[in-house]
Scaffold this active site. Structure first.
Site, PDB file in Angstrom:
ATOM      1  N   GLN A 191       0.834  -1.202   0.000  1.00 48.18           N
ATOM      2  CA  GLN A 191       0.000   0.000   0.000  1.00 48.18           C
ATOM      3  C   GLN A 191       0.869   1.252   0.000  1.00 48.18           C
ATOM      4  OE1 GLN A 191      -2.666  -2.107   3.326  1.00 48.18           O
ATOM      5  NE2 GLN A 191      -3.250   0.015   3.090  1.00 48.18           N
ATOM      6  N   PHE A 222      -6.053  -3.899   3.259  1.00 50.95           N
ATOM      7  CA  PHE A 222      -6.778  -3.692   4.517  1.00 50.95           C
ATOM      8  C   PHE A 222      -5.882  -3.178   5.635  1.00 50.95           C
ATOM      9  CE2 PHE A 222      -8.975  -7.197   2.227  1.00 50.95           C
ATOM     10  CZ  PHE A 222     -10.114  -6.478   1.879  1.00 50.95           C
ATOM     11  N   GLU A 226       0.452  -1.780   4.650  1.00 54.86           N
ATOM     12  CA  GLU A 226       0.851  -0.377   4.759  1.00 54.86           C
ATOM     13  C   GLU A 226       2.300  -0.296   5.214  1.00 54.86           C
ATOM     14  OE1 GLU A 226      -1.810   2.187   6.966  1.00 54.86           O
ATOM     15  OE2 GLU A 226      -0.306   3.758   7.074  1.00 54.86           O
ATOM     16  N   ARG A 304      -5.041   7.093  16.991  1.00 52.72           N
ATOM     17  CA  ARG A 304      -6.396   7.108  16.447  1.00 52.72           C
ATOM     18  C   ARG A 304      -7.402   6.490  17.427  1.00 52.72           C
ATOM     19  NH1 ARG A 304      -9.137   8.430  11.600  1.00 52.72           N
ATOM     20  NH2 ARG A 304      -7.295   8.956  10.386  1.00 52.72           N
ATOM     21  N   ARG A 336      -7.940  -1.692   8.724  1.00 48.85           N
ATOM     22  CA  ARG A 336      -9.162  -0.921   8.477  1.00 48.85           C
ATOM     23  C   ARG A 336      -9.792  -0.350   9.756  1.00 48.85           C
ATOM     24  NH1 ARG A 336     -13.372  -3.393   4.106  1.00 48.85           N
ATOM     25  NH2 ARG A 336     -14.079  -1.453   3.194  1.00 48.85           N
ATOM     26  N   PHE A 338      -7.896   1.411  11.865  1.00 48.44           N
ATOM     27  CA  PHE A 338      -6.628   1.910  12.389  1.00 48.44           C
ATOM     28  C   PHE A 338      -6.710   2.329  13.862  1.00 48.44           C
ATOM     29  CE2 PHE A 338      -2.780   4.662  12.152  1.00 48.44           C
ATOM     30  CZ  PHE A 338      -1.977   3.908  11.321  1.00 48.44           C
ATOM     31  N   ALA A 502      -5.812   5.406   5.445  1.00 51.26           N
ATOM     32  CA  ALA A 502      -6.564   6.450   6.134  1.00 51.26           C
ATOM     33  C   ALA A 502      -7.811   6.879   5.349  1.00 51.26           C
ATOM     34  CB  ALA A 502      -5.678   7.664   6.434  1.00 51.26           C
ATOM     35  N   GLU A 737     -12.846   3.123   5.375  1.00 48.73           N
ATOM     36  CA  GLU A 737     -12.802   2.488   6.696  1.00 48.73           C
ATOM     37  C   GLU A 737     -14.076   2.620   7.544  1.00 48.73           C
ATOM     38  OE1 GLU A 737      -9.053   4.748   7.181  1.00 48.73           O
ATOM     39  OE2 GLU A 737      -8.468   3.060   8.442  1.00 48.73           O
TER      40      GLU A 737
HETATM   41  N1  MTE Z   1     -11.380  -2.287   0.085  1.00 51.45           N
HETATM   42  C1  MTE Z   1     -10.849  -3.337  -0.587  1.00 51.45           C
HETATM   43  N2  MTE Z   1     -11.597  -3.949  -1.512  1.00 51.45           N
HETATM   44  N3  MTE Z   1      -9.595  -3.788  -0.329  1.00 51.45           N
HETATM   45  C2  MTE Z   1      -8.810  -3.202   0.636  1.00 51.45           C
HETATM   46  O1  MTE Z   1      -7.673  -3.624   0.848  1.00 51.45           O
HETATM   47  N4  MTE Z   1      -8.646  -1.448   2.356  1.00 51.45           N
HETATM   48  C3  MTE Z   1      -9.386  -0.587   3.270  1.00 51.45           C
HETATM   49  C4  MTE Z   1     -10.416   0.245   2.513  1.00 51.45           C
HETATM   50  N5  MTE Z   1     -11.197  -0.591   1.650  1.00 51.45           N
HETATM   51  C5  MTE Z   1      -9.351  -2.088   1.358  1.00 51.45           C
HETATM   52  C6  MTE Z   1     -10.653  -1.653   1.019  1.00 51.45           C
HETATM   53  C7  MTE Z   1      -8.530   0.333   4.013  1.00 51.45           C
HETATM   54  S1  MTE Z   1      -7.759  -0.235   5.393  1.00 51.45           S
HETATM   55  C8  MTE Z   1      -8.379   1.637   3.667  1.00 51.45           C
HETATM   56  S2  MTE Z   1      -7.467   2.697   4.584  1.00 51.45           S
HETATM   57  C9  MTE Z   1      -8.992   2.176   2.457  1.00 51.45           C
HETATM   58  O2  MTE Z   1      -9.714   1.201   1.725  1.00 51.45           O
HETATM   59  C10 MTE Z   1      -7.873   2.749   1.595  1.00 51.45           C
HETATM   60  O3  MTE Z   1      -8.303   3.179   0.369  1.00 51.45           O
HETATM   61  P1  MTE Z   1      -8.975   4.621   0.153  1.00 51.45           P
HETATM   62  O4  MTE Z   1      -8.129   5.612   0.856  1.00 51.45           O
HETATM   63  O5  MTE Z   1      -8.967   4.779  -1.298  1.00 51.45           O
HETATM   64  O6  MTE Z   1     -10.345   4.539   0.740  1.00 51.45           O
HETATM   65 MO1  MOS Z   2      -6.105   1.469   6.144  1.00 53.73          MO
HETATM   66  S1  MOS Z   2      -5.949   0.604   7.952  1.00 53.73           S
HETATM   67  O1  MOS Z   2      -5.620   3.045   6.770  1.00 53.73           O
HETATM   68  O2  MOS Z   2      -4.723   0.895   5.358  1.00 53.73           O
END
Ligand code: MTE
Ligand code: MOS
Length: 818
Positions: A191, A222, A226, A304, A336, A338, A502, A737
């Site tokens: 990520q 998820f 990161e 957080r 997700r 955090f 985030a 998230e």
């Molecule tokens: N959705 C999918 N399909 N796969 C993922 O790995 N990660 C989640 C969320 N949704 C994730 C997901 C997490 S932890 C975060 S922080 C956000 O997506 C990151 O992407 P965004 O900033 O574009 O929302």
């Molecule tokens: Mo999402 S836990 O901020 O990668």
């Protein structure tokens, strides 16, 4: 707009790390991880392993040319163990061989002698021993000490949430390829391409400009990728530098589960005080975060948890203290939410504890205490609150009172099946809590054929960020999405990226794209204005063409009510002469681009965006850390089989504050996915380490993830289309998230179902509520009243009768589980 990856995903054509065609001579890595959670290495014997067929070389810390260190926030995490091991699975050696099978076979031949030391897995014990990752932090609002005196009711308790395995479909991995002049290209399932680049730079001693980290997409992250993608990438790069050969390492599932950290388990103590009217006057909480053996992202996650410790509620007097505790588990990491979910669970538990003791519905207390616009969060920011609006809408739209009545009727009519209902409001702050990370860059090229290429630091991992970014560029240029391509993320194209995390990725990178596109559009308009001899203000891009706006009239139909009739006819490449009398002239997009190119105008732009207005002073623990907040309310109904402890989620009904969503299909997908993942965390997923710090739930046979039966029978989603201005891209609020935390409602709904069966049940606020724990809970506290032998027999009969007679109810359909 549909997710742009939909077709390729469905056809199996999307390229993940393991789909990258291998170069000739590629070698394969496998890690030998410590079999012991804590100890001192007395000897390491590689001789037998080195003699195994196909083995090229085995690397240890001695081969690290730069620093043997990959800690991002705190430099406390060696890439390879040197003298000490701190967790089971900690990399001790990397075998590189001609095939994956050869590498893994050789790993089994490595012998190590480790003198064991005491293993700590409990964060409270770690805290008592002073084993802290960073100094504890305390957020304060008002004065709890004096507020207790004004409270009519005070309750105390403890709450524990367990970890969670990320279980991204694609495991961790990397593929490093040597290029000329010390340059390495690393394909990484990360990520955070820049974090990988930095880690490799540190370990290899090569400057960052030698390291091209490239990411096409992830099969899910998820949060698990990161920070923790760095290790595998650093290992591959290290071997690649030494051997000058391509080196790949994609982790087998069990290695991934054993060697990587998970969501942080938390243990917490709370104290909550209410007045006669059930207004919460004071809240104190102490959070013990199980950080694992190294800092990783734990300090940021901890922060957080504090930010979200009061969830959607305004509490005038708060004191929240958090400890990041060092234990001998793999370093726990982003997941997700955090840390937000862990903080929120405790305040919800505190409210439920109060409600149960006072004999009122928790929702009564929840609703009364929702924060309103202008209310202060413990960290100083003032709420622009949609909490009451979401709650109100959910209550009305889904007829909460009627749902409650249905549950009551059902429960009165069934001895062995009970339903439970719970409401879960959510408030989640959007921005990296580290202000400096809230920046992004975009590189936009318009090619002379009119096609457009967009590069950003965003990583597509299933959440649909590429689709949203493409929408931004399409809107800015007023061209068809098909003309635009979102390129793989590369540290050579975009530097110094923040991780895709985030939930802010579309906001940050989308804004940078908008800035870059807007600049190119301005140049294009000047070209046309000059060509036509008109004011650039009168030139407008619309529907794949550039138009001259007729004097005094706007192209915006909404404003003038005239719309397209004010436009000149698009010449679609036929002629470029004047349009009919009184109408403007136009050029097609392709003609426009070509014209600008022939006039030697720059058709590329690199833009940088930094979220304005956010700040945080950690010395006072006050500031304005978030660009905005996302709100929502979920109502969860469950049915519990009180004979077996099995359960189903009947429904999750949500009102979600999406701002002005730019893509309802994607947002809906994120909400549904988040809910199921949250329910999994709260119910069936149980991370289990034994006292020696060994992961017992190390495969999908021992770690239960939500399956089709865990998915709520229905998920209703209604969007609160808020009009308030915000810093989201196109005012379309972040969605990644926040929905996970709706899943917390499942725990409390189950708890209510258990109490409907056995009001005397003794239930700790401890997750996950597995069927096993539900069953123990059902018969705890002396068991349900009147549960004599005779009663049991009657109940059993009743249960069988009901199952036959209630086809539409989950108890009956539960048969399918077996
Ligand atoms: N959705 C999918 N399909 N796969 C993922 O790995 N990660 C989640 C969320 N949704 C994730 C997901 C997490 S932890 C975060 S922080 C956000 O997506 C990151 O992407 P965004 O900033 O574009 O929302
Ligand atoms: Mo999402 S836990 O901020 O990668």
């Amino acid at each position: 707009m549909k997710n742009i990856d939909a077709a390729a995903h469905t056809r199996g054509e999307s390229i993940y790390l393991d789909d990258i065609p291998l170069l000739q001579g590629t070698l394969f890595g496998a890690v030998f991880g410590s079999p012991v959670a804590h100890g001192v290495i007395r000897s390491l014997d590689l001789t037998e392993a080195e003699r195994m067929p196909g083995v090229v070389r085995i690397f240890t810390y001695k081969d690290v040319r730069g620093e043997n260190q990959i800690g991002g926030i705190v430099p406390d995490e060696p890439l390879f163990a040197e003298r000490h091991v701190h967790f089971c699975g900690m990399p001790v050696a990397l075998v590189v061989a001609e095939s994956e099978a050869a590498a893994r076979a050789a790993v089994k031949k490595i012998r190590v002698e480790i003198e064991p030391l005491e293993v700590i897995t409990d964060p409270r014990i770690a805290q008592a021993r002073g084993e802290l990752i960073v100094a504890p932090r305390t957020f304060r609002l008002g004065d709890t000490d004096s507020a207790w005196k004004s409270c009519a009711f005070i309750f105390e308790g403890r709450a524990d949430t367990n970890g969670q395995e990320h279980l991204y479909i694609e495991t961790q991995g990397a593929y490093a390829i040597p290029l000329e002049n010390d340059t390495i290209r690393i394909y990484s399932s990360t990520q955070a391409p820049t974090a990988v680049q930095r880690a490799i730079s540190k370990v290899s001693g090569l400057p960052m400009h030698c390291l091209d980290v490239e990411v096409t997409r992830l099969g899910g992250g998820f949060g698990g990728k990161e920070d923790q993608a760095n290790i595998w990438a650093a290992l591959c790069a290290l071997a690649c530098v030494h051997l000058k050969k391509p080196v790949k390492y994609a982790l087998p599932r069990t290695d991934d589960m054993v060697m990587t950290g998970k969501r942080h388990p938390y243990s917490s103590d709370f104290r909550i005080g209410l007045d006669e009217d059930y207004k919460i006057l004071a809240y104190e909480v102490t959070l013990y975060q199980n950080a694992g053996a190294a800092a990783d992202l734990s300090p940021a996650v901890l922060e957080r948890s504090l930010f979200h410790c009061t969830n959607s509620y305004f509490i005038p007097n708060v004191r929240a203290t958090a400890y990041s505790c060092r234990t001998h588990l793999p370093p726990n990491t982003a997941f997700r939410g955090f840390g937000g979910p862990q903080g929120m669970f405790v305040i919800e538990a505190a409210i439920v504890k109060a409600a149960e003791a006072l004999g009122v519905d928790a929702a009564l207390i929840q609703k009364k205490n929702l924060h309103r616009t202008g209310d202060e969060f413990p960290y100083g920011q003032l709420a622009e609150s949609e909490a009451p609006a979401c709650w109100q809408k959910a209550e009305e739209l889904y007829e909460l009172e009627a749902l409650r009545a249905e549950v009551a009727v059902f429960n009165a009519g069934h001895a062995l099946f009970k339903k439970g209902i719970a409401v879960m409001p959510v408030c989640f702050g959007i921005s990296f809590t580290k202000t400096l990370m809230n920046q992004a860059r975009a590189l936009v090229h318009v090619y002379s054929d009119g096609s457009v290429s967009v590069s950003t630091g965003a990583v597509e991992m299933g959440q649909g960020v590429n689709t949203k970014i493409l929408q931004v560029a399409a809107a800015a240029f007023a061209i068809a999405p098909a003309r635009i391509k979102i390129q793989a993320t590369s540290t050579f194209r975009i530097a110094n990226t923040s991780p895709t995390a985030a939930s802010a990725t579309a906001d940050l990178n989308g804004r940078a794209v908008l800035m870059a596109c807007t600049e190119i559009v301005a140049r294009l308009k000047r070209v046309v204005a000059e060509e036509w001899g008109v004011d650039a203000e009168r030139v407008e891009l619309r529907e794949e063409a550039v138009w001259e706006r007729v004097k005094g009239r706007s192209l915006e139909g909404e404003e003038t009510g005239e719309g397209q009739r004010n436009l000149g006819r698009s010449l679609e490449g036929e002629e470029t002469g004047e349009g009919p009398r009184n109408l403007g002239r136009s050029l097609s997009w392709k003609q426009l681009v070509l014209l600008a190119f022939t006039k030697r105008v720059n058709l590329s732009e690199h833009a940088h965006y930094a979220t304005p207005g956010i700040h945080f002073d950690a010395s006072r623990e006050k500031g304005h850390p978030f660009a905005y907040h996302v709100y929502g309310t979920a109502i969860t109904v469950v049915t519990l089989d009180c004979l077996r402890g099995r359960y189903e989620v009947d429904a999750v009904k949500v009102v979600h504050d999406g701002g002005a969503s730019m893509n309802l299909i994607i947002d809906r997908g994120q909400i549904e996915g988040g809910i199921v993942q949250g329910i999994g965390w709260m119910t069936v997923e149980e991370v289990l380490y034994d006292e020696e710090g060994r992961l017992r739930s190390n495969a999908l046979s021992t770690y239960k993830v939500p399956d089709i039966y865990s998915v709520p029978r229905r998920i209703d989603i209604d969007f609160l289309h808020t009009q308030r201005d915000n810093l989201a891209i196109f005012r379309s609020k972040a969605v990644g998230e926040p929905p996970l935390m709706y899943g917390i409602g499942a725990y409390f709904a189950l708890r209510n179902a258990i109490r409907a069966f056995n009001p005397a049940a003794e239930l700790a606020f401890s997750t996950p509520m597995t069927p096993e724990r539900a069953l123990m809970g059902l018969y705890s506290g002396g068991g349900p009243a009147g549960m004599t032998n005779e009663g049991e027999e009657r109940a059993v009969k009743d249960g069988q009768g009901k199952r036959a007679g209630n086809e539409q109810l989950s108890p009956a359909s539960g048969e399918g589980h077996e």
